[in-house]
Design a protein around this motif. Structure first.
Motif, PDB file in Angstrom:
ATOM      1  N   ASP A 121       3.865  24.062  -6.548  1.00 24.69           N
ATOM      2  CA  ASP A 121       4.593  23.268  -5.562  1.00 24.69           C
ATOM      3  C   ASP A 121       3.712  22.234  -4.879  1.00 24.69           C
ATOM      4  N   THR A 122       2.436  22.577  -4.675  1.00 30.03           N
ATOM      5  CA  THR A 122       1.579  21.724  -3.853  1.00 30.03           C
ATOM      6  C   THR A 122       0.425  21.082  -4.614  1.00 30.03           C
ATOM      7  N   GLY A 123       0.154  21.584  -5.829  1.00 30.24           N
ATOM      8  CA  GLY A 123      -0.992  21.073  -6.567  1.00 30.24           C
ATOM      9  C   GLY A 123      -2.325  21.558  -6.026  1.00 30.24           C
ATOM     10  N   GLY A 124      -2.299  22.674  -5.282  1.00 30.06           N
ATOM     11  CA  GLY A 124      -3.521  23.201  -4.690  1.00 30.06           C
ATOM     12  C   GLY A 124      -4.327  24.061  -5.640  1.00 30.06           C
ATOM     13  N   ASP A 125      -5.301  24.796  -5.063  1.00 27.18           N
ATOM     14  CA  ASP A 125      -6.189  25.625  -5.881  1.00 27.18           C
ATOM     15  C   ASP A 125      -6.162  27.087  -5.446  1.00 27.18           C
ATOM     16  N   LEU A 126      -5.061  27.517  -4.846  1.00 28.76           N
ATOM     17  CA  LEU A 126      -4.966  28.894  -4.374  1.00 28.76           C
ATOM     18  C   LEU A 126      -5.100  29.897  -5.516  1.00 28.76           C
ATOM     19  N   GLU A 263     -12.023  31.516   1.349  1.00 28.13           N
ATOM     20  CA  GLU A 263     -12.048  32.070  -0.019  1.00 28.13           C
ATOM     21  C   GLU A 263     -11.270  33.377  -0.132  1.00 28.13           C
ATOM     22  N   HIS A 264     -10.937  33.970   1.013  1.00 23.92           N
ATOM     23  CA  HIS A 264     -10.153  35.203   1.003  1.00 23.92           C
ATOM     24  C   HIS A 264      -8.736  34.990   1.534  1.00 23.92           C
ATOM     25  N   VAL A 265      -8.328  33.733   1.670  1.00 26.10           N
ATOM     26  CA  VAL A 265      -6.986  33.399   2.175  1.00 26.10           C
ATOM     27  C   VAL A 265      -6.130  32.888   1.019  1.00 26.10           C
ATOM     28  N   PHE A 266      -4.955  33.512   0.815  1.00 27.55           N
ATOM     29  CA  PHE A 266      -4.092  33.166  -0.315  1.00 27.55           C
ATOM     30  C   PHE A 266      -2.729  32.621   0.131  1.00 27.55           C
ATOM     31  N   MET A 267      -2.443  32.694   1.397  1.00 31.16           N
ATOM     32  CA  MET A 267      -1.246  32.081   1.983  1.00 31.16           C
ATOM     33  C   MET A 267      -1.541  31.868   3.459  1.00 31.16           C
ATOM     34  N   ALA A 268      -1.305  30.661   3.920  1.00 34.40           N
ATOM     35  CA  ALA A 268      -1.586  30.355   5.329  1.00 34.40           C
ATOM     36  C   ALA A 268      -0.539  29.387   5.852  1.00 34.40           C
ATOM     37  N   GLY A 269       0.667  29.883   6.059  1.00 37.88           N
ATOM     38  CA  GLY A 269       1.740  29.068   6.611  1.00 37.88           C
ATOM     39  C   GLY A 269       2.794  28.636   5.626  1.00 37.88           C
ATOM     40  N   GLU A 270       2.639  28.978   4.330  1.00 39.91           N
ATOM     41  CA  GLU A 270       3.640  28.583   3.323  1.00 39.91           C
ATOM     42  C   GLU A 270       4.857  29.508   3.438  1.00 39.91           C
TER      43      GLU A 270
END
Length: 510
Positions: A121-126, A263-270
């Motif tokens: 959805d965002t093109g990020g690197d999660l 580096e230990h965060v996989f969702m932050a407000g989505e």
């Protein structure tokens, strides 16, 4: 690197968590007798992976790295993987009652799916961030707790509507290097003897709840994290032949301004992804619950049969006992068959992760949730009342009572009296003690209540397809298709085998 059970226990010494048990702080989780049955239970998941007999089932190859890993840290890629996981959970639970560690796998698979969706959805690197974390967890052979269920506060209100924001874990601050989280998670399985916790959202969110849509990994000894726990099983009780050795602790985890690096965060407000992450985890976990309760059911079947035989009864030749045994077998293998079907119908998603079929996983969980009480009732019916009428173990060696009790223990001549006594205590431990009540309640609500599984079944089931089947029959679609013709529903005005005439056609023939 695959650890042994002893190495797992020793690894806990590298951590210094803040744990409270029965009103006092625990100085060492690895050395605490009241937590020993829980540590021993998780230890079996390590020992079985090192055992040559179980290794083919308990060890898998991680596709994204090519490294071998414990089954309970593996990302499932196929129906075969899910069947192996189901069998592995059942195998371990046949030994310990509840394997606990399978929650690690359930959460890792759900986060694998969620981070891949979010990147799409965002093109990020999660997703790459998560894979780096996954590979470290697998290489160190860690055990992860799942902190999903929030304190919730007023259940009629959404997270952002709560008068106390800490009723749900939330992001209280964002920094250049990570996030700060606060709040309370409840019912965290095995919390005190985990290496790390996976914090996950436990419900759907709206945009105003964005601060509560958080998924991250937190070491069990992170600054600001406090675990308030209870004993695992019934340690120290001589009559607890099973739960004195194997058990499960649960904990309340309080996060007070806990810093989590990016580096230990996989969702932050989505917030848009919170519900799907919760649903996919529920599917993975309910699939695992099926294997877990099947393993526990195997213990009930074996112990009930042994008790009936020690009482001098032949279950095969006694119609009533045979029917009870078959009923117990039917329940256990019935919900396990749903797990097999859920595995078989699974297909990998875009991330490459195979999620269990949600309908069959939830049907199986719904069956076991309610039938756990029937399983214990049948075991009681088969075994008789001795299992709750036994004097305590101290009387076994009391010179004033031991000889008389031998007469009570004795049943069939070819079965030693102490065998009947031990089986009775075993059954009493797992079906008529506070441990038994725990198994009943955790089966009912663990992994989602019957109401939650019913909701998932209803919204996942293809009800419209069933309606279409009947509509096609009513429109003679079936008859038309047998003749190779188009269905009647596709032929306006056609409702009879020999065709119908419109009023205009009838008038033109006059």
């Amino acid at each position: 690197m695959l650890l042994s059970g002893d190495e797992y226990r020793e690894s806990l010494r590298r951590y210094n968590p803040t744990v409270y048990l029965d009103g006092a702080q625990v100085p060492s989780v690895a050395d605490e007798p009241r937590l020993a049955p829980g540590v021993a239970s998780v230890g079996v998941t390590y020992d079985f992976a090192k055992d040559v007999r179980h290794r083919p089932l308990m060890v898998a190859e991680e596709q994204s790295s090519g490294a071998e890993t414990n089954r309970f840290l593996h990302i499932n890629r196929s129906s075969e993987d899910l069947l192996a996981k189901l069998e592995a959970v059942r195998l371990v639970c046949q030994r310990v009652g509840c394997a606990q560690r399978y929650l690690s796998q359930d959460a890792l698979n759900a986060i694998h799916q969620a981070t891949h969706r979010m990147d799409g959805d965002t093109g990020g690197d999660l997703h790459q961030r998560f894979l780096a974390y996954l590979h470290r967890v697998q290489s160190e052979d860690l055990t992860l707790g799942v902190a999903m269920t929030d304190a919730k506060g007023d259940r009629s209100k959404r997270p952002h509507e709560q008068s106390n924001a800490n009723a749900y874990v939330h992001i209280s601050e964002r920094r250049a290097g990570g996030i700060v989280i606060s709040g309370t998670k409840a019912i965290v399985t095995g919390a005190p003897y985990m290496h790390e916790l996976l914090v996950m959202p436990g419900r759907n969110m709206v945009e105003a709840d964005a601060a509560f849509a958080v998924c991250c990994a937190v070491p069990i000894d992170a600054e600001g994290l406090t675990v308030i726990t209870r004993p695992a099983g019934r340690p120290g009780e001589d009559a607890a032949l099973f739960s004195g050795r194997y058990g499960q602790s649960t904990g309340v985890c309080v996060f007070e301004d806990v810093f989590v690096p990016w580096e230990h965060v996989f969702m932050a407000g989505e917030w848009q992804q919170a519900q799907e992450l919760t649903r996919s985890y529920a599917g993975h976990h309910r699939h695992s619950c099926i294997g877990a309760r099947a393993g526990f059911g195997d213990l009930l079947i074996g112990a009930a049969l042994m008790m009936a035989e020690a009482n001098g009864l032949d279950a095969g030749g006694n119609n009533n006992l045979r029917e009870r045994m078959v009923e117990l077998i039917k329940i256990v293998e019935g919900f396990f068959a749903c797990g097999v079907a859920s595995s078989t119908y699974a297909e990998p998603d875009a991330s490459g992760c195979a999620e269990p079929d949600r309908i069959f996983a939830n049907v199986g969980k719904l069956l076991l949730s309610t039938q756990i009480y029937d399983m214990q009732r049948i075991a009681h019916d088969l075994s008789g009342g001795l299992i709750v009428a036994l004097p305590g173990p101290d009387e076994d060696h009391n010179p004033a009572t031991a000889a008389h009790l031998e007469e009570l223990w004795q049943g069939r001549d070819d079965i030693p009296a102490e065998r009947r006594r031990d089986v009775a205590r075993f059954l009493g431990d797992i079906t008529a003690s506070d441990t038994a009540g725990w198994y009943s309640l955790i089966s009912l609500h663990g992994g989602g209540s019957p109401a939650a599984t019913s909701l998932e079944i209803y919204r996942s089931y293809p009800l419209a397809d069933k309606v279409a089947l009947v509509e096609n029959l009513l429109d003679r679609g079936l008859l038309a298709s047998e003749r190779g013709e188009a269905a009647a529903a596709d032929q306006p005005g056609r409702c009879c085998d020999d065709g119908c005439q419109t009023p205009e056609d009838e008038a033109s023939r006059r």
